[in-house]
Design a protein around this motif. Structure first.
Motif, PDB file in Angstrom:
ATOM      1  N   PHE A   1     -14.392 -18.964   6.333  1.00 25.45           N
ATOM      2  CA  PHE A   1     -14.352 -18.699   4.621  1.00 25.45           C
ATOM      3  C   PHE A   1     -15.345 -17.736   4.439  1.00 25.45           C
ATOM      4  O   PHE A   1     -16.623 -17.773   4.427  1.00 25.45           O
ATOM      5  CB  PHE A   1     -14.968 -19.923   4.109  1.00 25.45           C
ATOM      6  CG  PHE A   1     -13.902 -20.931   4.074  1.00 25.45           C
ATOM      7  CD1 PHE A   1     -12.956 -21.026   3.375  1.00 25.45           C
ATOM      8  CD2 PHE A   1     -14.134 -21.800   5.098  1.00 25.45           C
ATOM      9  CE1 PHE A   1     -11.917 -22.001   3.467  1.00 25.45           C
ATOM     10  CE2 PHE A   1     -13.182 -22.936   5.252  1.00 25.45           C
ATOM     11  CZ  PHE A   1     -11.877 -23.139   4.109  1.00 25.45           C
ATOM     12  N   VAL A   2     -14.980 -16.230   4.610  1.00 21.17           N
ATOM     13  CA  VAL A   2     -15.731 -15.144   4.534  1.00 21.17           C
ATOM     14  C   VAL A   2     -16.625 -14.981   3.156  1.00 21.17           C
ATOM     15  O   VAL A   2     -17.746 -14.803   3.052  1.00 21.17           O
ATOM     16  CB  VAL A   2     -15.037 -14.033   4.944  1.00 21.17           C
ATOM     17  CG1 VAL A   2     -15.957 -12.622   4.795  1.00 21.17           C
ATOM     18  CG2 VAL A   2     -14.556 -13.987   6.345  1.00 21.17           C
ATOM     19  N   GLY A   3     -16.014 -15.279   2.065  1.00 21.65           N
ATOM     20  CA  GLY A   3     -16.528 -15.252   0.785  1.00 21.65           C
ATOM     21  C   GLY A   3     -17.567 -16.229   0.798  1.00 21.65           C
ATOM     22  O   GLY A   3     -18.850 -16.024   0.253  1.00 21.65           O
ATOM     23  N   MET A   4     -17.394 -17.523   1.525  1.00 22.93           N
ATOM     24  CA  MET A   4     -18.519 -18.397   1.425  1.00 22.93           C
ATOM     25  C   MET A   4     -20.027 -17.983   2.107  1.00 22.93           C
ATOM     26  O   MET A   4     -21.052 -18.183   1.579  1.00 22.93           O
ATOM     27  CB  MET A   4     -18.094 -19.791   1.644  1.00 22.93           C
ATOM     28  CG  MET A   4     -17.085 -20.468   1.118  1.00 22.93           C
ATOM     29  SD  MET A   4     -16.434 -22.015   1.815  1.00 22.93           S
ATOM     30  CE  MET A   4     -15.230 -22.533   0.648  1.00 22.93           C
ATOM     31  N   GLY A   5     -19.273 -17.233   3.340  1.00 25.35           N
ATOM     32  CA  GLY A   5     -20.555 -16.628   3.999  1.00 25.35           C
ATOM     33  C   GLY A   5     -21.427 -15.752   3.507  1.00 25.35           C
ATOM     34  O   GLY A   5     -22.450 -15.620   3.501  1.00 25.35           O
ATOM     35  N   LYS A   6     -20.538 -14.857   2.416  1.00 29.34           N
ATOM     36  CA  LYS A   6     -21.345 -13.671   1.715  1.00 29.34           C
ATOM     37  C   LYS A   6     -22.178 -14.463   0.781  1.00 29.34           C
ATOM     38  O   LYS A   6     -23.403 -13.791   0.314  1.00 29.34           O
ATOM     39  CB  LYS A   6     -20.140 -12.840   0.954  1.00 29.34           C
ATOM     40  CG  LYS A   6     -20.904 -11.796   0.176  1.00 29.34           C
ATOM     41  CD  LYS A   6     -19.898 -10.925  -0.353  1.00 29.34           C
ATOM     42  CE  LYS A   6     -20.667  -9.519  -0.786  1.00 29.34           C
ATOM     43  NZ  LYS A   6     -21.728  -9.921  -1.885  1.00 29.34           N
ATOM     44  N   GLN A   7     -21.884 -15.599   0.097  1.00 31.92           N
ATOM     45  CA  GLN A   7     -22.610 -16.145  -0.856  1.00 31.92           C
ATOM     46  C   GLN A   7     -24.110 -16.846  -0.227  1.00 31.92           C
ATOM     47  O   GLN A   7     -25.092 -16.585  -0.888  1.00 31.92           O
ATOM     48  CB  GLN A   7     -21.885 -17.489  -1.519  1.00 31.92           C
ATOM     49  CG  GLN A   7     -20.496 -16.918  -2.359  1.00 31.92           C
ATOM     50  CD  GLN A   7     -19.755 -18.104  -2.949  1.00 31.92           C
ATOM     51  OE1 GLN A   7     -20.363 -19.161  -2.891  1.00 31.92           O
ATOM     52  NE2 GLN A   7     -18.591 -17.666  -3.519  1.00 31.92           N
ATOM     53  N   LEU A   8     -23.727 -17.321   0.925  1.00 28.00           N
ATOM     54  CA  LEU A   8     -24.845 -17.835   1.575  1.00 28.00           C
ATOM     55  C   LEU A   8     -25.807 -16.650   1.995  1.00 28.00           C
ATOM     56  O   LEU A   8     -27.133 -16.614   1.921  1.00 28.00           O
ATOM     57  CB  LEU A   8     -24.534 -18.732   2.859  1.00 28.00           C
ATOM     58  CG  LEU A   8     -23.609 -19.824   2.477  1.00 28.00           C
ATOM     59  CD1 LEU A   8     -23.236 -20.507   4.040  1.00 28.00           C
ATOM     60  CD2 LEU A   8     -24.774 -20.918   1.966  1.00 28.00           C
ATOM     61  N   TYR A   9     -25.242 -15.510   2.523  1.00 31.90           N
ATOM     62  CA  TYR A   9     -25.980 -14.528   2.841  1.00 31.90           C
ATOM     63  C   TYR A   9     -26.645 -13.996   1.662  1.00 31.90           C
ATOM     64  O   TYR A   9     -27.831 -13.456   1.828  1.00 31.90           O
ATOM     65  CB  TYR A   9     -25.042 -13.369   3.408  1.00 31.90           C
ATOM     66  CG  TYR A   9     -25.715 -11.865   3.879  1.00 31.90           C
ATOM     67  CD1 TYR A   9     -26.363 -11.869   5.202  1.00 31.90           C
ATOM     68  CD2 TYR A   9     -25.690 -11.004   2.972  1.00 31.90           C
ATOM     69  CE1 TYR A   9     -26.999 -10.615   5.486  1.00 31.90           C
ATOM     70  CE2 TYR A   9     -26.300  -9.851   3.394  1.00 31.90           C
ATOM     71  CZ  TYR A   9     -26.840  -9.763   4.593  1.00 31.90           C
ATOM     72  OH  TYR A   9     -27.659  -8.358   5.044  1.00 31.90           O
ATOM     73  N   ASP A  10     -26.383 -13.714   0.647  1.00 31.26           N
ATOM     74  CA  ASP A  10     -26.561 -13.199  -0.507  1.00 31.26           C
ATOM     75  C   ASP A  10     -27.748 -14.008  -1.101  1.00 31.26           C
ATOM     76  O   ASP A  10     -28.762 -13.429  -1.597  1.00 31.26           O
ATOM     77  CB  ASP A  10     -25.695 -13.050  -1.734  1.00 31.26           C
ATOM     78  CG  ASP A  10     -24.738 -11.646  -1.306  1.00 31.26           C
ATOM     79  OD1 ASP A  10     -24.805 -11.007  -0.488  1.00 31.26           O
ATOM     80  OD2 ASP A  10     -23.832 -11.884  -2.087  1.00 31.26           O
ATOM     81  N   ALA A  11     -27.794 -15.278  -0.777  1.00 35.96           N
ATOM     82  CA  ALA A  11     -28.901 -16.236  -1.279  1.00 35.96           C
ATOM     83  C   ALA A  11     -29.836 -16.127  -0.352  1.00 35.96           C
ATOM     84  O   ALA A  11     -30.899 -16.612  -0.713  1.00 35.96           O
ATOM     85  CB  ALA A  11     -28.188 -17.475  -1.212  1.00 35.96           C
ATOM     86  N   THR A  12     -29.749 -15.894   0.996  1.00 31.95           N
ATOM     87  CA  THR A  12     -31.015 -16.028   1.879  1.00 31.95           C
ATOM     88  C   THR A  12     -31.144 -14.952   2.900  1.00 31.95           C
ATOM     89  O   THR A  12     -32.341 -14.745   3.091  1.00 31.95           O
ATOM     90  CB  THR A  12     -30.723 -17.203   3.014  1.00 31.95           C
ATOM     91  OG1 THR A  12     -30.160 -18.489   2.029  1.00 31.95           O
ATOM     92  CG2 THR A  12     -31.746 -17.936   3.667  1.00 31.95           C
ATOM     93  N   CYS A  13     -30.259 -14.084   3.234  1.00 28.09           N
ATOM     94  CA  CYS A  13     -30.594 -13.150   4.181  1.00 28.09           C
ATOM     95  C   CYS A  13     -30.700 -11.742   3.588  1.00 28.09           C
ATOM     96  O   CYS A  13     -31.195 -10.788   4.347  1.00 28.09           O
ATOM     97  CB  CYS A  13     -29.344 -13.067   5.186  1.00 28.09           C
ATOM     98  SG  CYS A  13     -28.834 -14.595   5.653  1.00 28.09           S
ATOM     99  N   ILE A  14     -30.184 -11.457   2.240  1.00 30.49           N
ATOM    100  CA  ILE A  14     -30.244 -10.095   1.796  1.00 30.49           C
ATOM    101  C   ILE A  14     -31.383  -9.273   1.622  1.00 30.49           C
ATOM    102  O   ILE A  14     -31.605  -8.420   1.817  1.00 30.49           O
ATOM    103  CB  ILE A  14     -29.579 -10.109   0.515  1.00 30.49           C
ATOM    104  CG1 ILE A  14     -29.020  -8.674  -0.302  1.00 30.49           C
ATOM    105  CG2 ILE A  14     -30.418 -10.788  -0.632  1.00 30.49           C
ATOM    106  CD1 ILE A  14     -28.078  -8.732  -0.905  1.00 30.49           C
ATOM    107  N   SER A  15     -32.552 -10.140   1.289  1.00 33.62           N
ATOM    108  CA  SER A  15     -34.011  -9.666   1.115  1.00 33.62           C
ATOM    109  C   SER A  15     -34.296  -8.828   2.618  1.00 33.62           C
ATOM    110  O   SER A  15     -35.115  -7.926   2.568  1.00 33.62           O
ATOM    111  CB  SER A  15     -34.792 -10.606   0.571  1.00 33.62           C
ATOM    112  OG  SER A  15     -35.125 -11.829   1.600  1.00 33.62           O
ATOM    113  N   CYS A  16     -34.112  -9.489   3.617  1.00 34.28           N
ATOM    114  CA  CYS A  16     -34.562  -8.767   4.906  1.00 34.28           C
ATOM    115  C   CYS A  16     -33.485  -8.054   5.597  1.00 34.28           C
ATOM    116  O   CYS A  16     -33.944  -7.052   6.061  1.00 34.28           O
ATOM    117  CB  CYS A  16     -34.912 -10.027   5.942  1.00 34.28           C
ATOM    118  SG  CYS A  16     -36.487 -10.936   5.362  1.00 34.28           S
ATOM    119  N   HIS A  17     -32.190  -8.290   5.347  1.00 35.64           N
ATOM    120  CA  HIS A  17     -31.190  -7.322   6.001  1.00 35.64           C
ATOM    121  C   HIS A  17     -30.573  -6.601   5.037  1.00 35.64           C
ATOM    122  O   HIS A  17     -29.441  -6.074   5.690  1.00 35.64           O
ATOM    123  CB  HIS A  17     -30.235  -8.492   6.940  1.00 35.64           C
ATOM    124  CG  HIS A  17     -31.176  -9.413   7.727  1.00 35.64           C
ATOM    125  ND1 HIS A  17     -31.286  -8.858   9.221  1.00 35.64           N
ATOM    126  CD2 HIS A  17     -31.430 -10.635   7.974  1.00 35.64           C
ATOM    127  CE1 HIS A  17     -31.909  -9.671   9.814  1.00 35.64           C
ATOM    128  NE2 HIS A  17     -32.031 -10.891   8.980  1.00 35.64           N
TER     129      HIS A  17
END
Length: 332
Positions: A118-134
């Motif tokens: 579920f790539v879209g779900m992965g993007k949502q998780l990424y945007d919520a947690t990982c985007i600030s550093c990566h």
């Protein structure tokens, strides 16, 4: 020069149909690609809802066909957007995907060699947690986090599923901790990163299949390639500059395979040229055996190998000799 797409006497400049974006419909600028569409479906589409989900004209046939209950032709490029209209949160990729079970299942992504993600779900998780550093597109942020382009889903799943990411802070090494996300969520984030730039992927196999190898052969491979850092009993060991090779006691077959494939932190990469998939399976089988072994030979003494065993024998032996000497002296 007359501008394109001014059918019916419409003036796109006056009406600002593209908003702040450059270009209009049929232009290869944002204003031409990101064309708004209005849809009305009483009882299904909430009034006033705005969606940024991208789709194109070739999606109209399967979408309207599904709504009408008609058979959707095979071999077409379009995808039904019925679930998007009905406000089912998901993001679709244009190639290499299929819709599972129509309206009865979630929209899943089928990628060769990767399985359902579920790539879209992965993007949502990424945007919520990982985007600030990566970064927004995984390109990394200076002094915060490295680029994730090309690291692959295997590296992301390893770091997230073992709790190393999200990292609590900078340090010589990020330790394993209780994971914030489930294994499935880690795989979803990994699938999203895989879409951004590719990279190493884990085989689509169960833990049992990944560990279905020759334990004896795996032991030989482990002692040659891994024991210098992880110790003979896989208990881990110290490295330089405050770093260390972690214990493998809690590592699952997927964790071990991903680590060999991606080489996290100080660990070297064991690609398929260094260790074939069959050899990786043997190594995993051996480590699984170590995890399940309850020291049938007796006291494990930390399972650190001959050093601790020799030290224990020396200390116990010396104490026994001293007491024997005192006992003999007392008797004489």
């Amino acid at each position: 020069m007359k501008r394109t797409h001014e059918e019916g006497g419409g003036d796109p400049v006056f009406f600002k149909s593209a908003g702040p974006l450059r270009g209009i419909k049929r232009d290869l600028y944002e204003g031409g690609i990101r064309v708004p569409m209005i849809a009305s479906w009483p009882g299904t589409i909430p009034a006033g809802r705005v969606s940024s989900h991208p789709w194109a004209h070739w999606d109209m046939l399967p979408t309207l066909g599904q709504i009408a209950g008609a058979a959707i032709p095979s071999g077409i490029d379009g995808l039904s957007m019925t679930r998007v209209l009905a406000y089912v949160k998901s993001t679709l990729r244009r190639a290499g995907l299929d819709i599972l079970n129509s309206m009865k299942a979630k929209i899943a992504f089928i990628f060769p060699g990767q399985g359902s993600q579920f790539v879209g779900m992965g993007k949502q998780l990424y945007d919520a947690t990982c985007i600030s550093c990566h970064g927004r597109n995984g390109q990394g942020v200076p002094d915060k986090g490295p680029s994730l382009i090309g690291v692959g889903s295997a590296a992301v799943e390893f770091q997230v599923a073992t709790g190393r990411m999200p990292a609590p802070g900078q340090g010589a090494q990020i330790a394993r901790k209780t994971p914030r996300y489930t294994r499935d969520e880690a795989r979803q984030i990994g699938a999203y990163i895989q879409e951004l730039g590719g990279g190493p992927e884990l085989p689509q196999q169960t833990d049992e299949q990944l560990a279905d190898g020759d334990e004896a052969r795996g032991g030989t491979l482990f002692r040659i390639n891994c024991s210098s850092c992880h110790a003979f009993g896989a208990g881990g060991g110290a490295l330089s500059s405050g770093k260390y090779a972690p214990s493998l006691e809690e590592s699952t077959p997927r964790d071990i395979w991903a680590a060999m494939l991606t080489g996290p932190q100080n660990m070297p990469v064991f690609g398929n040229n260094q260790l074939s998939p069959e050899e990786k399976r043997d190594v995993v089988a051996y480590i699984q055996n170590l995890q399940q072994d309850t020291d049938p030979g007796g006291w494990g003494i930390g399972r650190l190998g001959p050093v601790s065993e020799g030290l224990a024998i020396f200390l116990l032996g010396m104490v026994a000799l001293v007491f024997a000497t005192l006992w003999i002296a007392g008797k004489s």
